[in-house]
Write an enzyme that holds these catalytic residues in place. Sequence first.
Site, PDB file in Angstrom:
ATOM      1  N   ARG A 227     -27.353  14.303 -22.273  1.00 19.86           N
ATOM      2  CA  ARG A 227     -27.615  13.800 -23.605  1.00 19.86           C
ATOM      3  C   ARG A 227     -26.077  13.694 -24.348  1.00 19.86           C
ATOM      4  O   ARG A 227     -25.455  14.501 -24.147  1.00 19.86           O
ATOM      5  CB  ARG A 227     -28.478  14.551 -24.365  1.00 19.86           C
ATOM      6  CG  ARG A 227     -29.863  14.738 -24.009  1.00 19.86           C
ATOM      7  CD  ARG A 227     -30.427  13.301 -24.557  1.00 19.86           C
ATOM      8  NE  ARG A 227     -31.769  13.338 -24.124  1.00 19.86           N
ATOM      9  CZ  ARG A 227     -32.525  12.730 -22.865  1.00 19.86           C
ATOM     10  NH1 ARG A 227     -31.681  12.276 -22.113  1.00 19.86           N
ATOM     11  NH2 ARG A 227     -33.773  12.693 -22.534  1.00 19.86           N
ATOM     12  N   GLU A 256     -26.102   6.383 -29.245  1.00 20.30           N
ATOM     13  CA  GLU A 256     -26.320   5.341 -28.396  1.00 20.30           C
ATOM     14  C   GLU A 256     -27.465   4.375 -28.942  1.00 20.30           C
ATOM     15  O   GLU A 256     -28.277   4.954 -29.931  1.00 20.30           O
ATOM     16  CB  GLU A 256     -26.759   5.805 -26.959  1.00 20.30           C
ATOM     17  CG  GLU A 256     -27.908   6.484 -26.916  1.00 20.30           C
ATOM     18  CD  GLU A 256     -28.115   7.221 -25.612  1.00 20.30           C
ATOM     19  OE1 GLU A 256     -27.324   7.751 -24.855  1.00 20.30           O
ATOM     20  OE2 GLU A 256     -29.166   7.048 -25.008  1.00 20.30           O
ATOM     21  N   HIS A 274     -27.277   4.308 -20.521  1.00 19.08           N
ATOM     22  CA  HIS A 274     -28.549   5.416 -20.479  1.00 19.08           C
ATOM     23  C   HIS A 274     -29.435   4.843 -19.230  1.00 19.08           C
ATOM     24  O   HIS A 274     -30.596   4.613 -19.557  1.00 19.08           O
ATOM     25  CB  HIS A 274     -29.038   5.697 -21.842  1.00 19.08           C
ATOM     26  CG  HIS A 274     -29.944   6.886 -21.705  1.00 19.08           C
ATOM     27  ND1 HIS A 274     -30.148   7.441 -22.822  1.00 19.08           N
ATOM     28  CD2 HIS A 274     -30.585   7.600 -20.666  1.00 19.08           C
ATOM     29  CE1 HIS A 274     -30.838   8.732 -22.599  1.00 19.08           C
ATOM     30  NE2 HIS A 274     -31.188   8.735 -21.122  1.00 19.08           N
TER      31      HIS A 274
HETATM   32  P1  NAP Z   1     -34.401  21.494 -15.997  1.00 24.39           P
HETATM   33  O1  NAP Z   1     -35.016  21.455 -14.561  1.00 24.39           O
HETATM   34  O2  NAP Z   1     -34.949  21.976 -17.054  1.00 24.39           O
HETATM   35  O3  NAP Z   1     -32.794  21.912 -15.708  1.00 24.39           O
HETATM   36  C1  NAP Z   1     -32.119  22.138 -17.000  1.00 24.39           C
HETATM   37  C2  NAP Z   1     -31.005  23.004 -16.665  1.00 24.39           C
HETATM   38  O4  NAP Z   1     -30.049  23.290 -17.834  1.00 24.39           O
HETATM   39  C3  NAP Z   1     -31.524  24.620 -16.302  1.00 24.39           C
HETATM   40  O5  NAP Z   1     -30.850  24.747 -15.083  1.00 24.39           O
HETATM   41  C4  NAP Z   1     -30.940  25.453 -17.356  1.00 24.39           C
HETATM   42  O6  NAP Z   1     -30.486  26.570 -16.607  1.00 24.39           O
HETATM   43  C5  NAP Z   1     -29.846  24.601 -18.062  1.00 24.39           C
HETATM   44  N1  NAP Z   1     -29.940  24.942 -19.580  1.00 24.39           N
HETATM   45  C6  NAP Z   1     -30.813  25.021 -20.457  1.00 24.39           C
HETATM   46  N2  NAP Z   1     -30.488  25.111 -21.603  1.00 24.39           N
HETATM   47  C7  NAP Z   1     -29.081  25.706 -21.591  1.00 24.39           C
HETATM   48  C8  NAP Z   1     -28.259  26.244 -22.324  1.00 24.39           C
HETATM   49  N3  NAP Z   1     -28.647  26.420 -23.593  1.00 24.39           N
HETATM   50  N4  NAP Z   1     -27.099  26.298 -21.817  1.00 24.39           N
HETATM   51  C9  NAP Z   1     -26.826  26.177 -20.583  1.00 24.39           C
HETATM   52  N5  NAP Z   1     -27.638  25.774 -19.767  1.00 24.39           N
HETATM   53  C10 NAP Z   1     -28.948  25.442 -20.247  1.00 24.39           C
HETATM   54  O7  NAP Z   1     -34.152  19.960 -16.470  1.00 24.39           O
HETATM   55  P2  NAP Z   1     -34.079  18.610 -15.541  1.00 24.39           P
HETATM   56  O8  NAP Z   1     -35.348  17.895 -15.059  1.00 24.39           O
HETATM   57  O9  NAP Z   1     -32.889  18.748 -14.623  1.00 24.39           O
HETATM   58  O10 NAP Z   1     -33.356  17.579 -16.745  1.00 24.39           O
HETATM   59  C11 NAP Z   1     -32.225  17.796 -17.235  1.00 24.39           C
HETATM   60  C12 NAP Z   1     -31.789  16.886 -18.587  1.00 24.39           C
HETATM   61  O11 NAP Z   1     -31.262  15.709 -17.898  1.00 24.39           O
HETATM   62  C13 NAP Z   1     -33.014  16.489 -19.406  1.00 24.39           C
HETATM   63  O12 NAP Z   1     -33.400  17.644 -20.391  1.00 24.39           O
HETATM   64  C14 NAP Z   1     -32.413  15.149 -20.016  1.00 24.39           C
HETATM   65  O13 NAP Z   1     -31.918  15.371 -21.181  1.00 24.39           O
HETATM   66  C15 NAP Z   1     -31.541  14.693 -19.056  1.00 24.39           C
HETATM   67  N6  NAP Z   1     -31.843  13.592 -18.339  1.00 24.39           N
HETATM   68  C16 NAP Z   1     -31.198  12.232 -18.725  1.00 24.39           C
HETATM   69  C17 NAP Z   1     -31.436  11.262 -18.009  1.00 24.39           C
HETATM   70  C18 NAP Z   1     -30.665   9.878 -18.032  1.00 24.39           C
HETATM   71  O14 NAP Z   1     -31.276   8.764 -17.923  1.00 24.39           O
HETATM   72  N7  NAP Z   1     -29.292  10.056 -18.271  1.00 24.39           N
HETATM   73  C19 NAP Z   1     -32.627  11.185 -17.260  1.00 24.39           C
HETATM   74  C20 NAP Z   1     -33.324  12.180 -16.899  1.00 24.39           C
HETATM   75  C21 NAP Z   1     -32.924  13.563 -17.469  1.00 24.39           C
HETATM   76  P3  NAP Z   1     -30.720  27.956 -17.574  1.00 24.39           P
HETATM   77  O15 NAP Z   1     -32.207  28.096 -17.940  1.00 24.39           O
HETATM   78  O16 NAP Z   1     -30.413  28.980 -16.586  1.00 24.39           O
HETATM   79  O17 NAP Z   1     -29.651  28.038 -18.637  1.00 24.39           O
END
Ligand code: NAP
Length: 308
Positions: A227, A256, A274
Site C-alpha cells: 500500500r 494512486e 496497482h
Molecule cells: P498477511 O498474511 O496478513 O501478512 C501480513 C504481514 O505483515 C504479516 O507477516 C505481519 O506480521 C506483517 N505486519 C502486519 N502489521 C504489521 C506492522 N504494524 N508492522 C510490521 N509488520 C506488520 O497478508 P497478505 O495476504 O500477505 O497481504 C499483505 C498485504 O499485501 C495486504 O494487506 C495488501 O495491502 C497487500 N496486497 C497488495 C496487492 C497489490 O495488488 N499490490 C495485492 C494483494 C495484497 P506480524 O503480524 O508478525 O507483524
Amino acid sequence: MKNILIAGNLPQDCLQLMSQHFTLFRLDVAEDKSAFLAEHAAQIDGVSGGSVDADLMDKLPNLKIIANFGVGYDNIDVEAAKTRNIVVTNTPNRLNAAVAELALGLMIALARRIPKNHEMVRNGHWPSVKRAPLTGQLAGAKLGILGLGRIGKAIAKRAVVCDMEISYFGRTDQQNDYRYFDDLTAMAHYVDWLVIIAPGGEGTEKLVNAEVIEALGPDGHLVNIARGSIVDEPAMIAALEQGKLGGAALDVFENEPHMPDTLRNLPNVVLSPHAGSATHVTRRQMGAQVVDNLVAFFDTGKALDPVM
Ligand code: NAP
C-alpha cells in the site's frame, strides 16, 4: 433471496456469479446514490465492492456482512463493523502467487534495467550504444521483506530460487529459516532490497520513513507492492532524486492513480498500476471467493474468511 448492495467496482464475472445466489442492488452505477440508498437501505443484508465506512453502515439497518474483494481491507472500517456486529470477509491466499510473481518481475525489471533496455532497442539506439550497459543482479543479493505473511512467504520462496538471502521484519519472530529483524532500520542497513508486503492502515502508516530509506542507501532498492500509505513518498522521491536511494519498483502509490510528475520522470524507477493480483485466473478466483463467503455466511451463519 438475500439482498447485496454493490457499493463499488467488482469484476463482471463476480457480479454474474453473485447474481445467481443473491439479488443485487447496484449503488455503484446508481445516478442519485442518496435516493437509491433511501429507497433500498432497509432491504440490504450484505455489501460488496468499494469502500465501506461507518456512515454507510449506519444507513443500512439490516447489514450483516461486508464481503471485500481483495485481501487488503484498509478500505473497510473494521472497527466500526465490529461494534455493529457486522462480519467482514476478505480474499486471502488465492492471490499469493500472482502478487509474488509481480514482485519478482518488478525486481528483475529494475535490477536488469529491462524497461530502459527495451526503450533503447525499440528507439533504434542499440547500434550507437553497441553494448548493453552493465547492471546489478538479484543473485547473491540480500532481500529484506517487510511483512512475511502469506504473500511475503510466496515472495521469499521465489527469491530463494533467484539465489537471494532472505531476512524479514514484522512484529513476530516466526522462528523459521529466514533471518528475523525486530528493527526495520537495522534490516534496511543490512539488505540490498527491501520489499514491502504488509497491510496498509494506521499500524503501518509511513513505516518506511526517511531514516529507513537512508539506511537502504545509494545501492539499495525499494519495492512496494503493498500500500502507498506505508512509505513516506516525498522522502522516497527526494532520496531517489539525490542518489541516496538506488532505485524503486512501485505497484502502489500514496494518491494512486495519481503521482507527482517528479516520480514519473525519474530514471531509476519501475512503475506499475496497482496490478499485483490482476491476472485473469486470480481475479476470477477472488470473485468466486467473495461469493463463497456470502453464500457460506447466509447458509451456515459462518463466513469462510472473516478478518476478525
Ligand atoms: P498477511 O498474511 O496478513 O501478512 C501480513 C504481514 O505483515 C504479516 O507477516 C505481519 O506480521 C506483517 N505486519 C502486519 N502489521 C504489521 C506492522 N504494524 N508492522 C510490521 N509488520 C506488520 O497478508 P497478505 O495476504 O500477505 O497481504 C499483505 C498485504 O499485501 C495486504 O494487506 C495488501 O495491502 C497487500 N496486497 C497488495 C496487492 C497489490 O495488488 N499490490 C495485492 C494483494 C495484497 P506480524 O503480524 O508478525 O507483524
